[in-house]
Every structure is written in structure tokens, then in C-alpha cells.
Write a protein that holds these residues in place. Structure first.
Motif, PDB file in Angstrom:
ATOM      1  N   ARG A   1     -12.723   1.997 -12.865  1.00 43.58           N
ATOM      2  CA  ARG A   1     -12.585   0.528 -12.536  1.00 43.58           C
ATOM      3  C   ARG A   1     -13.513   0.223 -11.228  1.00 43.58           C
ATOM      4  NH1 ARG A   1      -9.468  -2.646  -8.955  1.00 43.58           N
ATOM      5  NH2 ARG A   1      -8.767  -4.568 -10.069  1.00 43.58           N
ATOM      6  N   GLU A   2     -13.695   1.134 -10.408  1.00 43.41           N
ATOM      7  CA  GLU A   2     -14.591   1.055  -9.198  1.00 43.41           C
ATOM      8  C   GLU A   2     -15.967   0.826  -9.415  1.00 43.41           C
ATOM      9  OE1 GLU A   2     -13.793   3.999  -6.474  1.00 43.41           O
ATOM     10  OE2 GLU A   2     -11.757   3.098  -5.769  1.00 43.41           O
ATOM     11  N   ALA A   3     -16.405   1.647 -10.609  1.00 46.01           N
ATOM     12  CA  ALA A   3     -17.988   1.433 -11.234  1.00 46.01           C
ATOM     13  C   ALA A   3     -18.021   0.166 -11.822  1.00 46.01           C
ATOM     14  CB  ALA A   3     -18.042   2.690 -12.127  1.00 46.01           C
ATOM     15  N   LEU A   4     -17.076  -0.379 -12.495  1.00 44.92           N
ATOM     16  CA  LEU A   4     -17.109  -1.524 -13.388  1.00 44.92           C
ATOM     17  C   LEU A   4     -17.054  -2.741 -12.110  1.00 44.92           C
ATOM     18  CD1 LEU A   4     -14.729  -1.182 -16.223  1.00 44.92           C
ATOM     19  CD2 LEU A   4     -17.256  -1.416 -16.379  1.00 44.92           C
ATOM     20  N   LEU A   5     -16.352  -2.694 -11.234  1.00 48.67           N
ATOM     21  CA  LEU A   5     -16.387  -3.673 -10.117  1.00 48.67           C
ATOM     22  C   LEU A   5     -17.918  -3.674  -9.343  1.00 48.67           C
ATOM     23  CD1 LEU A   5     -12.973  -3.482  -8.566  1.00 48.67           C
ATOM     24  CD2 LEU A   5     -13.675  -5.318  -9.791  1.00 48.67           C
ATOM     25  N   LEU A   6     -18.297  -2.610  -8.823  1.00 49.40           N
ATOM     26  CA  LEU A   6     -19.651  -2.362  -8.356  1.00 49.40           C
ATOM     27  C   LEU A   6     -20.877  -2.817  -9.333  1.00 49.40           C
ATOM     28  CD1 LEU A   6     -21.381  -1.334  -5.930  1.00 49.40           C
ATOM     29  CD2 LEU A   6     -21.428   0.812  -7.449  1.00 49.40           C
ATOM     30  N   ALA A   7     -20.609  -2.427 -10.721  1.00 48.83           N
ATOM     31  CA  ALA A   7     -21.730  -3.129 -11.677  1.00 48.83           C
ATOM     32  C   ALA A   7     -21.673  -4.641 -11.500  1.00 48.83           C
ATOM     33  CB  ALA A   7     -21.403  -2.510 -13.004  1.00 48.83           C
ATOM     34  N   ARG A   8     -20.317  -5.081 -11.728  1.00 51.00           N
ATOM     35  CA  ARG A   8     -20.344  -6.539 -11.596  1.00 51.00           C
ATOM     36  C   ARG A   8     -20.664  -7.309 -10.406  1.00 51.00           C
ATOM     37  NH1 ARG A   8     -14.754  -7.927 -12.707  1.00 51.00           N
ATOM     38  NH2 ARG A   8     -14.821  -7.029 -14.765  1.00 51.00           N
ATOM     39  N   ARG A   9     -20.511  -6.723  -9.118  1.00 52.79           N
ATOM     40  CA  ARG A   9     -20.888  -7.270  -8.010  1.00 52.79           C
ATOM     41  C   ARG A   9     -22.338  -7.350  -7.809  1.00 52.79           C
ATOM     42  NH1 ARG A   9     -18.706  -3.614  -4.329  1.00 52.79           N
ATOM     43  NH2 ARG A   9     -16.723  -4.337  -4.760  1.00 52.79           N
ATOM     44  N   GLU A  10     -22.933  -6.224  -8.380  1.00 55.60           N
ATOM     45  CA  GLU A  10     -24.432  -6.098  -8.178  1.00 55.60           C
ATOM     46  C   GLU A  10     -25.126  -7.158  -9.127  1.00 55.60           C
ATOM     47  OE1 GLU A  10     -25.031  -1.894  -9.258  1.00 55.60           O
ATOM     48  OE2 GLU A  10     -25.019  -1.399  -7.409  1.00 55.60           O
TER      49      GLU A  10
ATOM     50  N   LEU B   1     -27.954 -12.306 -10.061  1.00 62.07           N
ATOM     51  CA  LEU B   1     -27.890 -13.749 -10.310  1.00 62.07           C
ATOM     52  C   LEU B   1     -28.122 -14.859  -9.341  1.00 62.07           C
ATOM     53  CD1 LEU B   1     -25.072 -13.592 -13.357  1.00 62.07           C
ATOM     54  CD2 LEU B   1     -27.692 -13.887 -13.590  1.00 62.07           C
ATOM     55  N   GLU B   2     -27.374 -14.367  -8.158  1.00 58.74           N
ATOM     56  CA  GLU B   2     -27.613 -15.203  -7.029  1.00 58.74           C
ATOM     57  C   GLU B   2     -28.880 -15.364  -6.527  1.00 58.74           C
ATOM     58  OE1 GLU B   2     -26.622 -18.000  -4.261  1.00 58.74           O
ATOM     59  OE2 GLU B   2     -25.218 -17.334  -5.987  1.00 58.74           O
ATOM     60  N   ARG B   3     -29.591 -14.045  -6.499  1.00 63.13           N
ATOM     61  CA  ARG B   3     -31.033 -13.831  -5.870  1.00 63.13           C
ATOM     62  C   ARG B   3     -31.871 -14.711  -6.956  1.00 63.13           C
ATOM     63  NH1 ARG B   3     -29.654  -8.607  -4.939  1.00 63.13           N
ATOM     64  NH2 ARG B   3     -30.504  -7.716  -6.874  1.00 63.13           N
ATOM     65  N   ASP B   4     -31.600 -14.515  -8.270  1.00 62.79           N
ATOM     66  CA  ASP B   4     -32.383 -15.209  -9.095  1.00 62.79           C
ATOM     67  C   ASP B   4     -32.089 -16.658  -9.178  1.00 62.79           C
ATOM     68  OD1 ASP B   4     -32.978 -12.940  -9.996  1.00 62.79           O
ATOM     69  OD2 ASP B   4     -31.991 -12.818 -12.043  1.00 62.79           O
ATOM     70  N   ARG B   5     -31.007 -17.254  -8.747  1.00 65.69           N
ATOM     71  CA  ARG B   5     -30.697 -18.477  -8.443  1.00 65.69           C
ATOM     72  C   ARG B   5     -31.699 -19.116  -7.334  1.00 65.69           C
ATOM     73  NH1 ARG B   5     -25.429 -17.768 -10.995  1.00 65.69           N
ATOM     74  NH2 ARG B   5     -24.907 -17.034  -9.024  1.00 65.69           N
ATOM     75  N   TRP B   6     -31.400 -18.410  -6.433  1.00 70.75           N
ATOM     76  CA  TRP B   6     -32.178 -18.759  -4.983  1.00 70.75           C
ATOM     77  C   TRP B   6     -33.549 -18.887  -5.229  1.00 70.75           C
ATOM     78  CZ3 TRP B   6     -35.756 -16.823  -1.698  1.00 70.75           C
ATOM     79  CH2 TRP B   6     -35.684 -17.415  -0.402  1.00 70.75           C
ATOM     80  N   GLU B   7     -34.296 -17.668  -5.850  1.00 69.83           N
ATOM     81  CA  GLU B   7     -35.579 -17.862  -6.035  1.00 69.83           C
ATOM     82  C   GLU B   7     -35.926 -19.008  -6.948  1.00 69.83           C
ATOM     83  OE1 GLU B   7     -38.431 -16.114  -5.352  1.00 69.83           O
ATOM     84  OE2 GLU B   7     -37.153 -14.873  -4.024  1.00 69.83           O
ATOM     85  N   GLN B   8     -35.125 -19.519  -8.003  1.00 75.99           N
ATOM     86  CA  GLN B   8     -35.764 -20.744  -9.026  1.00 75.99           C
ATOM     87  C   GLN B   8     -35.568 -21.801  -7.981  1.00 75.99           C
ATOM     88  OE1 GLN B   8     -32.884 -20.086 -12.238  1.00 75.99           O
ATOM     89  NE2 GLN B   8     -34.009 -18.589 -13.207  1.00 75.99           N
TER      90      GLN B   8
END
Length: 166
Positions: A76-85, A90-97
Motif C-alpha cells: 500500500r505504501e509503495a502504491l501511495l508513493l507511486a501515486r504521489r510521484e 503531472l503537476e510539473r507537466d501542467r506547470w511547464e505547459q
């Protein structure tokens, strides 16, 4: 993980009571498709936890000693970490766009010819040359600009083997 939280610190007798409640819920919930599945899963987990305490002869359930629960927690922690990453990416990509600039420039003939020749020589498009210059240009004293030497790699051309649909 709900069962592990509720079972923490309970002895065999208390776990047996929880198991009976879970089995009752499973019997009654079996008539409802949505809760029937959840009730069955929870009853199986209470059964597993009770058996674990009995076979290991623990005085009480301890999720820290439960290998299966620890594996589920790690998963579960690995899934949460992957989701957070992924969300951060996505946030960085949106900011870049949001920072992108679409630019239309009309160059006079001599500048246009120099830009096209430079692009041809480098094996890239004129637009890529302009982007490269903009990325590396530095302001100097007295209103001068300077572009340091930068390696220009032409875009990779996919091979027919790598892309069989070509």
C-alpha cells in the motif's frame, strides 16, 4: 488494514468474538451484492488473524509481527508513493505547459536564410534552433547577448525494427 487496526492488542477470546460478528455479517450481507463481497473478505481476514494468534501462540494480535499484514502495508505504501510521484509529475507537466509560449516570428530574408542554413547544417528544424538559442542565451554587459557553445543532437530517427508499424 481495518481488521488489523481493530484486532491490535486483542487476545484469542476477543478475536473469536470479532470473528463470530464478521461471520454473522457475512451471512446476512450475502443477500446484498455490494456488502456481501466486503463481508466475506472481512470474515476471511478475521479468520486468518484468529488462526495466526492461535497457531503462533501470541497473547494478543500484533500487526507488527504479522508478516502478511506487513507485506500489505508495504504494498500500500509503495502504491501511495507511486501515486504521489505521478501526481507530482503531472503537476510539473501542467506547470511547464502553463509556461509555454507560442511564438510567431516573421524573419527578414537574410536572417531567415541564415536560420534555415544553420538548421540544415545541424540536422534540426529552424524552430528547434530558435528554442536552443532561447534556452542558452545569456545577457552580457552593454546590452550584448552571448550564446555559449552547445551540443545539438538531431532528433532520433526510429528504426524500422523498433517501430514495425512504419
Amino acid at each position: 488494514m481495518r481488521v488489523q487496526r481493530l484486532a491490535r492488542g486483542k487476545g484469542l477470546e476477543a478475536l473469536g468474538g470479532e470473528l463470530e460478528r464478521a461471520r454473522d455479517w457475512e451471512r446476512h450481507a450475502g443477500r446484498d451484492e455490494e456488502s456481501g463481497w466486503l463481508a466475506a473478505v472481512e470474515a476471511r481476514e478475521w479468520d486468518r488473524v484468529t488462526d495466526l494468534v492461535r497457531t503462533q501462540e501470541w497473547p494478543a494480535y500484533d500487526a507488527d509481527r504479522d508478516v502478511q499484514a506487513q507485506a500489505w502495508i508495504a504494498e500500500r505504501e509503495a502504491l501511495l508513493l507511486a501515486r504521489r510521484e505521478q501526481e507530482e509529475r503531472l503537476e510539473r507537466d501542467r506547470w511547464e505547459q502553463g509556461q509555454e509560449l507560442e511564438l510567431y516570428v516573421r524573419l527578414p530574408g537574410p536572417a531567415s536564410r541564415r536560420l534555415k542554413a544553420l538548421a540544415r547544417e545541424l540536422g534540426v528544424s529552424p524552430e528547434q534552433v530558435v528554442v536552443l538559442l532561447a534556452e542558452h542565451v545569456e545577457a552580457a554587459a552593454a546590452g550584448l547577448v552571448h550564446v555559449p557553445a552547445v551540443a545539438v543532437l538531431p532528433p532520433a530517427v526510429p528504426s524500422a525494427e523498433a517501430t514495425p508499424w512504419l
